[in-house]
Design a protein around this motif. Structure first.
Motif, short mmCIF file in Angstrom:
data_model
loop_
_atom_site.label_atom_id
_atom_site.label_comp_id
_atom_site.label_asym_id
_atom_site.label_seq_id
_atom_site.Cartn_x
_atom_site.Cartn_y
_atom_site.Cartn_z
N PRO A 231 0.83 -1.21 0.00
CA PRO A 231 0.00 0.00 0.00
C PRO A 231 0.87 1.26 0.00
CG PRO A 231 -0.83 -1.59 1.58
CD PRO A 231 0.48 -2.11 1.11
N THR A 253 2.31 5.01 3.71
CA THR A 253 1.53 3.79 3.76
C THR A 253 0.29 3.95 4.64
OG1 THR A 253 3.53 2.45 3.45
CG2 THR A 253 1.60 1.34 4.34
N GLN A 254 0.42 4.68 5.74
CA GLN A 254 -0.71 4.87 6.65
C GLN A 254 -1.85 5.62 5.97
OE1 GLN A 254 -0.95 3.41 9.62
NE2 GLN A 254 1.02 2.48 9.13
N ALA A 256 -2.56 5.42 2.81
CA ALA A 256 -3.21 4.48 1.90
C ALA A 256 -4.09 3.49 2.64
CB ALA A 256 -2.15 3.74 1.09
N LEU A 257 -3.77 3.20 3.90
CA LEU A 257 -4.51 2.22 4.69
C LEU A 257 -5.58 2.84 5.58
CD1 LEU A 257 -1.57 -0.11 5.79
CD2 LEU A 257 -3.33 -0.60 4.08
N ALA A 258 -5.75 4.16 5.52
CA ALA A 258 -6.71 4.85 6.38
C ALA A 258 -8.13 4.35 6.13
CB ALA A 258 -6.64 6.36 6.15
N ASP A 259 -8.98 4.42 7.18
CA ASP A 259 -10.37 4.00 7.04
C ASP A 259 -11.09 4.81 5.97
OD1 ASP A 259 -10.03 2.14 9.03
OD2 ASP A 259 -10.69 3.49 10.63
N PRO A 261 -9.59 6.94 3.10
CA PRO A 261 -8.42 7.48 2.40
C PRO A 261 -8.67 8.84 1.78
CG PRO A 261 -8.77 5.17 1.84
CD PRO A 261 -9.97 5.61 2.60
N SER A 264 -7.32 11.43 3.91
CA SER A 264 -5.89 11.38 4.24
C SER A 264 -5.15 12.47 3.48
CB SER A 264 -5.31 10.00 3.87
OG SER A 264 -5.92 8.98 4.61
#
Length: 347
Positions: A231, A253-254, A256-259, A261, A264
């Motif tokens: 990610p 990466t965080q 891309a992985l957010a609840d 996005p 973000s």
């Protein structure tokens, strides 16, 4: 209510409305930029290789409607340039099934790749042992160096033990090169690799509003980038299936992985090129440079180095000139960028 009170109330209401409007405008202005409805494919720019003069070979583009599907590259075998190779003589033919059963459980000696190859009776070619085949000889090999360092005495000893155990299992007799000679050769190769390794990275920073992951992915996809296995990572594929990507684009990466996005905020991303891993014919630096410039213009970004210093055109010209010299040096050593030997050595 007096006219003064009414006036103050109206004025207060206008001020409150102004504050609310400004707050909404400020939030909208600073919200991460979002992906937009896709344009028609014909309108999207792509990072195709530069056109060459008439009569010269043109590199394939990534337009599947124009270029045939690329064929995967054959897996490279042991090479005396970058491997220690120990021949294993046999008393008779050995089946591929017996060879597979005799292979060690791990394919490494310390931090170095280890391999066994057999000489196929039918084809006369060296290959990794295959079930159903028969072999007239074997050879064991261990890589002299990689980005972790040079082969050392302990790793060489582990190589000897693994190769000897395999030879005993197939009734073979190995012949090992002198350890000190091979270790010295490994150190010399490692020194050369350390002096001629190059991994370039450009940072793209947002000038004003941040970017959402979808916004980054949409703009990068227009240049031919596709999602990577991790990610927050996208890659520009090579012309040949199975080869390392030409370029890598990465962001948080965080994010891309957010609840959610879309909310973000990404303020910078990195475009990188692993020079020894990519063939010179792919024009990788030119495509790195073009990708950075196109994305900066489309996303209102600024191209900098990893310290935040803006990269001028003159600086990029100098980097390009240095890379041409590096390519020439690798070619002269039979370690051309993107070759199987270079990809193994610089890994």
């Amino acid at each position: 209510m007096s006219s003064l009170q009414i006036g103050l109330a109206v004025a207060g209401g206008l001020v409150l409305a102004g504050v609310v409007a400004h707050s909404a405008w400020f939030s909208r202005r600073n919200a991460p930029r979002q992906a937009r409805p896709e344009a028609r494919p014909a309108e999207e720019p792509r990072l195709d290789p530069p056109l060459e003069a008439p009569g010269e070979r043109q590199e394939p583009s990534f337009d599947s409607t124009l270029a045939p599907l690329p064929l995967p590259e054959k897996k490279p075998g042991l090479d005396a340039l970058i491997d220690v190779i120990a021949p294993i003589a046999l008393e008779g033919l050995v089946s591929g099934d017996a060879a597979l059963a005799a292979l060690p459980p791990t394919r490494r000696a310390g931090s170095k790749p280890f391999a066994i190859e057999g000489l196929n009776e039918a084809t006369g070619h060296w290959e990794l042992p295959l079930a159903g085949q028969r072999y007239t000889a074997f050879q064991a090999g261990v890589q002299l160096a990689n980005r972790i360092g040079a082969l050392n005495e302990i790793e060489y000893s582990e190589f000897v033990m693994k190769a000897q155990a395999f030879a005993d299992a197939v009734n073979g007799a190995p012949e090992f090169p002198e350890m000190l000679d091979e270790v010295n050769r490994a150190r010399e190769l490692d020194q050369f690799a350390g002096e001629h390794d190059a991994q370039l990275g450009f940072t793209l920073r947002a000038r004003s509003a941040a970017w959402s992951p979808g916004y980054v992915q949409q703009n990068a996809a227009r240049l031919g980038f596709v999602a990577g296995a991790i990610p927050g990572r996208m890659v520009l594929p090579a012309s040949t299936t199975g080869l390392p990507p030409i370029l890598v684009l990465s962001f948080d990466t965080q994010a891309a992985l957010a609840d959610d996005p879309a909310q973000s905020a990404i303020r910078e991303l990195t475009l990188s090129l692993d020079v020894p891993q990519v063939q010179r014919a792919e024009h990788p630096f030119q495509r790195l440079r073009e990708a950075a410039q196109v994305l900066a213009e489309a996303m209102d970004g600024l191209v900098t180095d990893d310290r935040g210093q803006r990269l001028a055109q003159e600086t990029m010209d100098g980097i390009g000139a240095d890379l041409e010299q590096l390519y020439d040096t690798l070619d002269a050593r039979d370690l051309s960028a993107g070759s199987p030997q270079a990809r193994r050595l610089f890994s």
